[in-house]
Design a protein around this motif. Sequence first.
Motif, PDB file in Angstrom:
ATOM      1  N   MET A  93       0.845  -1.184   0.000  1.00 48.76           N
ATOM      2  CA  MET A  93       0.000   0.000   0.000  1.00 48.76           C
ATOM      3  C   MET A  93       0.886   1.242   0.000  1.00 48.76           C
ATOM      4  O   MET A  93       1.809   1.361   0.786  1.00 48.76           O
TER       5      MET A  93
ATOM      6  N   ASN B 110      -0.203   7.890  -1.464  1.00 47.38           N
ATOM      7  CA  ASN B 110      -1.293   7.866  -2.430  1.00 47.38           C
ATOM      8  C   ASN B 110      -2.644   7.864  -1.709  1.00 47.38           C
ATOM      9  O   ASN B 110      -3.571   8.564  -2.115  1.00 47.38           O
ATOM     10  N   GLU B 111      -2.747   7.103  -0.628  1.00 48.37           N
ATOM     11  CA  GLU B 111      -3.982   7.063   0.150  1.00 48.37           C
ATOM     12  C   GLU B 111      -4.266   8.425   0.790  1.00 48.37           C
ATOM     13  O   GLU B 111      -5.416   8.872   0.837  1.00 48.37           O
TER      14      GLU B 111
ATOM     15  N   LYS C  61      -5.610  10.742  -1.862  1.00 49.37           N
ATOM     16  CA  LYS C  61      -7.025  10.456  -2.143  1.00 49.37           C
ATOM     17  C   LYS C  61      -7.923  11.033  -1.051  1.00 49.37           C
ATOM     18  O   LYS C  61      -8.983  11.593  -1.346  1.00 49.37           O
ATOM     19  N   HIS C  62      -7.511  10.912   0.196  1.00 48.30           N
ATOM     20  CA  HIS C  62      -8.279  11.460   1.313  1.00 48.30           C
ATOM     21  C   HIS C  62      -8.349  12.984   1.203  1.00 48.30           C
ATOM     22  O   HIS C  62      -9.404  13.590   1.410  1.00 48.30           O
TER      23      HIS C  62
ATOM     24  N   CYS D 176      -1.973  10.730  -8.291  1.00 45.63           N
ATOM     25  CA  CYS D 176      -2.428   9.468  -7.685  1.00 45.63           C
ATOM     26  C   CYS D 176      -2.135   8.291  -8.617  1.00 45.63           C
ATOM     27  O   CYS D 176      -2.258   8.410  -9.834  1.00 45.63           O
TER      28      CYS D 176
END
Length: 86
Positions: free
Chosen positions: A1, A5-6, A9-10, A85
């Motif tokens: 993961m 990137n997460e 996105k958030h 992303c």
Amino acid sequence: MNIHNEVRKHLINFLNKVLDQSYTRNEWENFSCSMYQHDVLEDIRVEVSSMIAKNLEPNGFTMKAMTAETRNSIQAIINELDADCV
């Protein structure tokens, strides 16, 4: 993961809520108080927090209508983050 990137996105999700003014008080408080462990994302957080703070109603939560310039700036940030992303 890929954690960065997460986080992107958030951040994109919250910025979209800013554009349509659908964020909750809790989301605003978390966004304005948190600090990202990524320099670029933290710079964005500080910049957007400042934009929002300048447009807050006296209740300290609800935003006045955003100017076209503010809206365009936030949309440009979203577009840039989205392009990054994976």
